[in-house]
Design an enzyme around this catalytic site. Structure first.
Site, PDB file in Angstrom:
ATOM      1  N   TYR A   1       1.138  -4.063   0.959  1.00 44.03           N
ATOM      2  CA  TYR A   1       1.505  -4.424  -0.415  1.00 44.03           C
ATOM      3  C   TYR A   1       2.509  -5.572  -0.444  1.00 44.03           C
ATOM      4  CZ  TYR A   1      -1.184  -0.746  -2.597  1.00 44.03           C
ATOM      5  OH  TYR A   1      -2.226   0.010  -3.052  1.00 44.03           O
TER       6      TYR A   1
ATOM      7  N   GLU B   1      -2.182   6.827  -3.188  1.00 41.64           N
ATOM      8  CA  GLU B   1      -2.945   6.695  -1.938  1.00 41.64           C
ATOM      9  C   GLU B   1      -2.394   7.645  -0.870  1.00 41.64           C
ATOM     10  OE1 GLU B   1      -2.963   2.381  -1.444  1.00 41.64           O
ATOM     11  OE2 GLU B   1      -3.919   2.249  -3.415  1.00 41.64           O
TER      12      GLU B   1
HETATM   13  C1  HEM Z   1      -0.568  -3.694  -6.848  1.00 44.08           C
HETATM   14  C2  HEM Z   1      -1.358  -4.139  -5.886  1.00 44.08           C
HETATM   15  C3  HEM Z   1      -2.853  -4.057  -5.925  1.00 44.08           C
HETATM   16  C4  HEM Z   1      -3.692  -4.038  -6.997  1.00 44.08           C
HETATM   17  C5  HEM Z   1      -3.326  -4.109  -8.472  1.00 44.08           C
HETATM   18  C6  HEM Z   1      -5.036  -3.959  -6.496  1.00 44.08           C
HETATM   19  C7  HEM Z   1      -6.170  -3.924  -7.300  1.00 44.08           C
HETATM   20  C8  HEM Z   1      -7.449  -3.757  -6.829  1.00 44.08           C
HETATM   21  C9  HEM Z   1      -8.618  -3.647  -7.654  1.00 44.08           C
HETATM   22  C10 HEM Z   1      -8.639  -3.715  -9.179  1.00 44.08           C
HETATM   23  C11 HEM Z   1      -9.677  -3.478  -6.844  1.00 44.08           C
HETATM   24  C12 HEM Z   1     -11.140  -3.288  -7.268  1.00 44.08           C
HETATM   25  C13 HEM Z   1     -11.398  -1.803  -7.426  1.00 44.08           C
HETATM   26  C14 HEM Z   1     -12.820  -1.500  -7.834  1.00 44.08           C
HETATM   27  O1  HEM Z   1     -13.660  -1.324  -6.975  1.00 44.08           O
HETATM   28  O2  HEM Z   1     -13.115  -1.439  -9.029  1.00 44.08           O
HETATM   29  C15 HEM Z   1      -9.180  -3.500  -5.483  1.00 44.08           C
HETATM   30  C16 HEM Z   1      -9.975  -3.416  -4.366  1.00 44.08           C
HETATM   31  C17 HEM Z   1      -9.507  -3.726  -3.104  1.00 44.08           C
HETATM   32  N1  HEM Z   1      -8.217  -3.895  -2.723  1.00 44.08           N
HETATM   33 FE1  HEM Z   1      -6.598  -3.842  -3.894  1.00 44.08          FE
HETATM   34  N2  HEM Z   1      -4.993  -3.941  -5.133  1.00 44.08           N
HETATM   35  C18 HEM Z   1      -3.695  -3.995  -4.746  1.00 44.08           C
HETATM   36  C19 HEM Z   1      -3.221  -4.003  -3.452  1.00 44.08           C
HETATM   37  C20 HEM Z   1      -4.016  -4.133  -2.335  1.00 44.08           C
HETATM   38  C21 HEM Z   1      -3.525  -4.270  -0.996  1.00 44.08           C
HETATM   39  C22 HEM Z   1      -2.073  -4.233  -0.574  1.00 44.08           C
HETATM   40  C23 HEM Z   1      -4.602  -4.436  -0.193  1.00 44.08           C
HETATM   41  C24 HEM Z   1      -4.588  -4.661   1.291  1.00 44.08           C
HETATM   42  C25 HEM Z   1      -4.705  -5.821   1.840  1.00 44.08           C
HETATM   43  C26 HEM Z   1      -5.781  -4.362  -1.034  1.00 44.08           C
HETATM   44  C27 HEM Z   1      -7.071  -4.454  -0.607  1.00 44.08           C
HETATM   45  C28 HEM Z   1      -8.190  -4.219  -1.389  1.00 44.08           C
HETATM   46  C29 HEM Z   1      -9.551  -4.266  -0.887  1.00 44.08           C
HETATM   47  C30 HEM Z   1      -9.965  -4.605   0.538  1.00 44.08           C
HETATM   48  C31 HEM Z   1     -10.383  -3.954  -1.975  1.00 44.08           C
HETATM   49  C32 HEM Z   1     -11.905  -3.928  -1.996  1.00 44.08           C
HETATM   50  C33 HEM Z   1     -12.364  -5.320  -2.311  1.00 44.08           C
HETATM   51  C34 HEM Z   1     -13.827  -5.453  -2.499  1.00 44.08           C
HETATM   52  O3  HEM Z   1     -14.585  -4.489  -2.339  1.00 44.08           O
HETATM   53  O4  HEM Z   1     -14.251  -6.560  -2.832  1.00 44.08           O
HETATM   54  N3  HEM Z   1      -5.381  -4.185  -2.325  1.00 44.08           N
HETATM   55  N4  HEM Z   1      -7.826  -3.664  -5.512  1.00 44.08           N
END
Ligand code: HEM
Ligand SMILES: Cc1cc2nc3c(=O)[nH]c(=O)nc-3n(C[C@H](O)[C@H](O)[C@H](O)COP(=O)(O)OP(=O)(O)OC[C@H]3O[C@@H](n4cnc5c(N)ncnc54)[C@H](O)[C@@H]3O)c2cc1C
Length: 404
Positions: free
Chosen positions: A105, A147
């Site tokens: 994060y 998480e």
């Molecule tokens: C406050 C911080 C964060 C927010 C608001 C956020 C938001 C999101 C959202 C909205 C999604 C799409 C969910 C869906 O499938 O509908 C997502 C997917 C994902 N997030 Fe985060 N995220 C955050 C932090 C992180 C962090 C720290 C990581 C690690 C590097 C991360 C990695 C991912 C990955 C790998 C996906 C899947 C992407 C994909 O399938 O294309 N996220 N996140």
């Protein structure tokens, strides 16, 4: 008098700044997230193996992230904003299926706030930067906590989120759909799976890249094994064929090992006696079979209606299995709509799904899965018929762009 029962999360100073700048951030949100990813990948190329590169190419992940941050900020400053719980749950579940860890994060926060500065330039005074940093960390903290809870519930160490599974069987369901039956290869039992949940499957591609994709556990009735069912994604209008679905179709064979996450996702049926409508299209059928199996096993007296839309009967995967299991349910009805119907098929209807006249009875609980336009159509029809929105659950097979 305020009806708010808990104190606001955002400090008073930041609330004023966020209220004053939310509109301009929202207007530029997709530009900001579009800058954010290249910045982050340039510094952390290892993350290219965790993020779905198809969703990067189409921009869908960038839009989903932008929409979630804006929606989060709005519900911080507006007590009347719609509940954010389902968005939080969706993101946290997706994250745990990918092994996201708290320390990451800091990386995301650094590049997201950096991208805000790049796009908005001088408008980002230290006060504005600090207010949005606070929004980010409130969001992050809530996600990290949820998480942690989900990892613990699933008995998963986030440092080792994947387990190896053997492919023990391939079932060619239709021309473009294959089921893979998987068995843990580490000698331990299957994890607990709630029907409707998915796993992330990581594959090593021939070009040396590694990519995850989510697949619904399409059957949880195979004892020591689980099944996933993959629809081959063909590129249209010059876009390439789907990377991972093509790989699973063309290269994965019995005996191969796949890295698979613990089951995740909240598209699960609550125990209740209310009748169920499972409305699916195309690959969305993978959510229907496990739910029908569950009801047959635990509540055979509960009424179930399955409604499915597909191109043709030949493209309708898992149909026979769903019908076979459905026979164990006392009150089970099936409807099908196909774009083209065989002459001999007198039960299916030609065209798109139309639920406007389907007998539903009272207190119907709806689970729908398929392309977004399909689900929007289903939802609108059901809302028009008086089904409350809270009784309609949906699963998107990609970043959730429903609100967008
Ligand atoms: C406050 C911080 C964060 C927010 C608001 C956020 C938001 C999101 C959202 C909205 C999604 C799409 C969910 C869906 O499938 O509908 C997502 C997917 C994902 N997030 Fe985060 N995220 C955050 C932090 C992180 C962090 C720290 C990581 C690690 C590097 C991360 C990695 C991912 C990955 C790998 C996906 C899947 C992407 C994909 O399938 O294309 N996220 N996140
Ligand atoms: C919760 C969940 C459950 C799911 N369950 C299932 C399931 O049970 N069964 C199932 O089959 N699928 C399921 N999916 C979908 C699955 O995860 C994959 O998204 C799907 O298999 C396609 O992945 P892919 O690698 O083949 O396609 P990708 O390579 O990711 O391509 C996706 C799209 O992006 C386009 N694209 C890629 N690169 C470019 C480019 N450079 N330019 C323009 N366009 C581009 C492609 O043409 C394609 O249309 C689920 C998804 C989720 C989120």
């Amino acid at each position: 008098m305020s009806l708010q029962t808990s104190p606001p999360l955002l400090s008073a100073r930041s609330t004023a700044v966020v209220s004053a700048t939310a509109a301009v951030v929202a207007e530029h949100a997709e530009q900001i997230t579009a800058r954010f990813y290249p910045r982050m990948f340039a510094e952390h190329p290892d993350l290219l193996r965790v993020f779905n590169q198809g969703n990067q190419a189409t921009g869908e992940q960038s839009r989903a992230l932008a929409a979630s941050v804006v929606a989060y900020a709005v519900q911080l400053i507006d007590p009347d904003a719609p509940s954010f719980d389902h968005v939080m749950s969706r993101i946290a579940n997706k994250h745990i299926s990918l092994g996201i860890r708290p320390e990451q994060y800091t990386i995301v926060g650094h590049h997201l706030i950096g991208a805000v500065g790049e796009v908005l330039g001088d408008a980002v005074t230290p006060e504005v930067a600090s207010a949005w940093d606070e929004v980010y960390w409130l969001f992050a903290t809530q996600l990290i906590a949820e998480e942690a809870r989900l990892y613990q519930q699933a008995g998963v160490d986030p440092a080792r989120p994947l387990r190896p599974y053997h492919v023990v069987r391939r079932i060619e369901e239709t021309k473009d759909v294959v089921s893979l039956v998987l068995e843990p290869a580490d000698g331990k039992g299957l994890p607990e799976i709630s029907p409707g949940q998915y796993v992330s499957v990581f594959v090593d591609l021939p070009d040396g890249g590694r990519q995850p994709r989510q697949y619904t556990v399409s059957s949880t009735a195979l004892g020591t094994r689980l099944q996933i069912t993959i629809s081959r994604l063909r590129g249209t209008d010059g876009a390439p064929d789907g990377q991972v679905s093509s790989f699973l179709h063309d290269h994965v064979k019995v005996g191969d090992l796949l890295d698979v996450s613990a089951p995740a996702g909240d598209f699960v049926v609550q125990s209740s006696t209310d009748p169920l409508l499972l409305a699916s299209a195309g690959a969305g059928i993978t959510t229907v079979l496990p739910i029908v199996e569950l009801i047959a096993r635990t509540q055979p007296g509960r009424r179930v209606i399955v409604a499915h839309a597909d191109r043709t009967a030949q493209d309708h995967a898992l149909r026979d299995t769903v019908m076979h299991v459905g026979r164990q349910i006392d009150d089970f009805t099936s409807y099908t709509w196909y774009e083209s119907v065989d002459k001999a098929d007198v039960r299916s209807v030609k065209g798109y799904m139309d639920l406007s006249e389907t007998p539903l009875g009272d207190n119907i609980q709806v689970f729908t899965c398929g392309p977004l336009p399909f689900m929007r159509h289903v939802r609108t029809t059901l809302l028009d018929r008086g089904v409350p929105a809270a009784r309609i659950r949906y699963e998107v097979f990609g970043p959730d762009l429903w609100e967008v």
